[in-house]
Write a protein that holds these residues in place. Sequence first.
Motif, PDB file in Angstrom:
ATOM      1  N   ALA A 294       0.263  -4.697  -4.950  1.00 18.15           N
ATOM      2  CA  ALA A 294      -0.320  -4.869  -3.620  1.00 18.15           C
ATOM      3  C   ALA A 294       0.547  -4.180  -2.575  1.00 18.15           C
ATOM      4  O   ALA A 294       0.044  -3.467  -1.704  1.00 18.15           O
ATOM      5  CB  ALA A 294      -0.480  -6.358  -3.307  1.00 18.15           C
ATOM      6  N   VAL A 295       1.867  -4.378  -2.660  1.00 19.83           N
ATOM      7  CA  VAL A 295       2.777  -3.763  -1.692  1.00 19.83           C
ATOM      8  C   VAL A 295       2.677  -2.242  -1.775  1.00 19.83           C
ATOM      9  O   VAL A 295       2.572  -1.563  -0.757  1.00 19.83           O
ATOM     10  CB  VAL A 295       4.234  -4.225  -1.935  1.00 19.83           C
ATOM     11  CG1 VAL A 295       5.208  -3.420  -1.094  1.00 19.83           C
ATOM     12  CG2 VAL A 295       4.374  -5.710  -1.638  1.00 19.83           C
ATOM     13  N   GLU A 296       2.663  -1.746  -2.995  1.00 22.03           N
ATOM     14  CA  GLU A 296       2.591  -0.298  -3.193  1.00 22.03           C
ATOM     15  C   GLU A 296       1.295   0.262  -2.598  1.00 22.03           C
ATOM     16  O   GLU A 296       1.303   1.276  -1.896  1.00 22.03           O
ATOM     17  CB  GLU A 296       2.634  -0.057  -4.712  1.00 22.03           C
ATOM     18  CG  GLU A 296       2.703   1.367  -5.163  1.00 22.03           C
ATOM     19  CD  GLU A 296       2.271   1.459  -6.627  1.00 22.03           C
ATOM     20  OE1 GLU A 296       1.315   2.185  -6.909  1.00 22.03           O
ATOM     21  OE2 GLU A 296       2.883   0.748  -7.472  1.00 22.03           O
ATOM     22  N   GLN A 297       0.190  -0.437  -2.836  1.00 19.63           N
ATOM     23  CA  GLN A 297      -1.103   0.032  -2.328  1.00 19.63           C
ATOM     24  C   GLN A 297      -1.175  -0.077  -0.800  1.00 19.63           C
ATOM     25  O   GLN A 297      -1.635   0.844  -0.133  1.00 19.63           O
ATOM     26  CB  GLN A 297      -2.253  -0.768  -2.954  1.00 19.63           C
ATOM     27  CG  GLN A 297      -2.567  -0.363  -4.380  1.00 19.63           C
ATOM     28  CD  GLN A 297      -3.172   1.035  -4.454  1.00 19.63           C
ATOM     29  OE1 GLN A 297      -3.824   1.506  -3.522  1.00 19.63           O
ATOM     30  NE2 GLN A 297      -2.927   1.732  -5.540  1.00 19.63           N
ATOM     31  N   ILE A 298      -0.719  -1.200  -0.254  1.00 21.44           N
ATOM     32  CA  ILE A 298      -0.806  -1.386   1.201  1.00 21.44           C
ATOM     33  C   ILE A 298       0.075  -0.351   1.903  1.00 21.44           C
ATOM     34  O   ILE A 298      -0.269   0.153   2.965  1.00 21.44           O
ATOM     35  CB  ILE A 298      -0.418  -2.831   1.601  1.00 21.44           C
ATOM     36  CG1 ILE A 298      -1.440  -3.830   1.033  1.00 21.44           C
ATOM     37  CG2 ILE A 298      -0.334  -2.988   3.114  1.00 21.44           C
ATOM     38  CD1 ILE A 298      -1.069  -5.293   1.203  1.00 21.44           C
ATOM     39  N   SER A 299       1.212   0.008   1.270  1.00 14.23           N
ATOM     40  CA  SER A 299       2.113   0.950   1.926  1.00 14.23           C
ATOM     41  C   SER A 299       1.585   2.382   1.905  1.00 14.23           C
ATOM     42  O   SER A 299       2.195   3.279   2.474  1.00 14.23           O
ATOM     43  CB  SER A 299       3.515   0.884   1.308  1.00 14.23           C
ATOM     44  OG  SER A 299       3.476   1.354  -0.008  1.00 14.23           O
ATOM     45  N   THR A 300       0.426   2.616   1.265  1.00 15.22           N
ATOM     46  CA  THR A 300      -0.176   3.950   1.355  1.00 15.22           C
ATOM     47  C   THR A 300      -0.951   4.111   2.666  1.00 15.22           C
ATOM     48  O   THR A 300      -1.359   5.211   3.006  1.00 15.22           O
ATOM     49  CB  THR A 300      -1.155   4.224   0.185  1.00 15.22           C
ATOM     50  OG1 THR A 300      -2.225   3.291   0.272  1.00 15.22           O
ATOM     51  CG2 THR A 300      -0.473   4.101  -1.156  1.00 15.22           C
TER      52      THR A 300
ATOM     53  N   ARG B 129       5.450  -7.762   4.061  1.00 14.85           N
ATOM     54  CA  ARG B 129       5.147  -8.805   5.037  1.00 14.85           C
ATOM     55  C   ARG B 129       3.641  -9.091   5.061  1.00 14.85           C
ATOM     56  O   ARG B 129       3.206 -10.247   5.107  1.00 14.85           O
ATOM     57  CB  ARG B 129       5.628  -8.361   6.427  1.00 14.85           C
ATOM     58  CG  ARG B 129       5.647  -9.443   7.464  1.00 14.85           C
ATOM     59  CD  ARG B 129       6.560  -9.071   8.624  1.00 14.85           C
ATOM     60  NE  ARG B 129       6.163  -7.808   9.236  1.00 14.85           N
ATOM     61  CZ  ARG B 129       5.309  -7.699  10.251  1.00 14.85           C
ATOM     62  NH1 ARG B 129       4.776  -8.776  10.777  1.00 14.85           N
ATOM     63  NH2 ARG B 129       4.999  -6.519  10.747  1.00 14.85           N
ATOM     64  N   MET B 130       2.835  -8.028   5.001  1.00 18.59           N
ATOM     65  CA  MET B 130       1.383  -8.211   5.012  1.00 18.59           C
ATOM     66  C   MET B 130       0.912  -8.922   3.751  1.00 18.59           C
ATOM     67  O   MET B 130       0.075  -9.821   3.803  1.00 18.59           O
ATOM     68  CB  MET B 130       0.692  -6.847   5.116  1.00 18.59           C
ATOM     69  CG  MET B 130       0.818  -6.250   6.491  1.00 18.59           C
ATOM     70  SD  MET B 130       0.048  -4.632   6.551  1.00 18.59           S
ATOM     71  CE  MET B 130       0.184  -4.310   8.324  1.00 18.59           C
TER      72      MET B 130
END
Lengths: 204, 204
Positions: free
Chosen positions: A11-17, A28-29
Amino acid sequence: MEYPSRVLSRAVEQISTLPGIGQKTALRMALHLLRRDSQDILSLASAIESLAREIHYCPTCHNICDEGECDICADKNRDSSTICVVEDIRDVIAIEQTGLYRGVYHVLGGKISPMEGIGPADIEIESLTRRIAENTINEIIFALSSTIEGDTTAYYIYRTLPKSIDIKVTSIARGVSIGEEIQYADQMTLARSIRNRIPYENTL
Amino acid sequence: MEYPSRVLSRAVEQISTLPGIGQKTALRMALHLLRRDSQDILSLASAIESLAREIHYCPTCHNICDEGECDICADKNRDSSTICVVEDIRDVIAIEQTGLYRGVYHVLGGKISPMEGIGPADIEIESLTRRIAENTINEIIFALSSTIEGDTTAYYIYRTLPKSIDIKVTSIARGVSIGEEIQYADQMTLARSIRNRIPYENTL
């Protein structure tokens, strides 16, 4: 960075795109989402999924829409003989918010930029030319950014317009913003403001 | 704000529920997504969906994990008699990154805050008490934020510890950061640094 869960890592990896989102903000998100109801998380996921599955582009103006033609092209009360040429869907949204424009649009989806390898064929210029040839168009309004790329794009389109058809070609006015102080305006803008001055009565 | 598509509106509305994301940023993100492959959009959507469906919490320490116990609790090489009490999963991640701590954790999931209506029963204090009663615990390390709420939470837990069991209770050291200049350190921190000074040999 190592996270205690594979699911969280993904999730972190995807959101950071997403633009402007780094790893820390993405974490954080993701943790913020975990504190919400799972129904809320699923709503967000499904809204994003719809972007992939349900968004269509208007075959006429390339604005986004849910199906068929976009609302603007489909609106019989709008003047389809006036086309405002913009780079991006956000420009359509911004102009629509003024509530002043009653014509239609043509979304190029970018601008000619040799530096980025974007040529005339990569943006929706051909479809604009076709649109002009096949319909009665009275005016083309350029609302492109005032950069080298924007100017190049406008000039390219201007040159491809058929000489045989009588079309008025205009560009949106550039000048000192309303509310901006003259002394702080940049030189180019101020010069353009003076050169393109208008009769005072028109401002009343 | 009005958008040309219902699907886009919903995406913008949902994305803007993320912390620190307003309508304009959400729109920029949604349009950025639209420029990507639909496979990319679906990956993001599914990663977020997994947060709702696949995340579990470790029954022992309440850290997040994918299934069963978390990796830290399951790791036989870690010292399960030392529990570091933290507020949040992010604290676990931060401490793990130091690579220095070999004990286990207890994630409270918040701190006691009468102002926000969070009492001792709303965070994982009872499960910590139970964990201490049922296992051989030698040391409890408080790594809580140094605010009134953090201090209150630590004190509350300290008072609930059974007097009958001999447990060492410690708190992480507070002081001037490494690299921070003494003259710019805040008074409270500097005072704490002086009061809790350590033998010079220990720093070598």
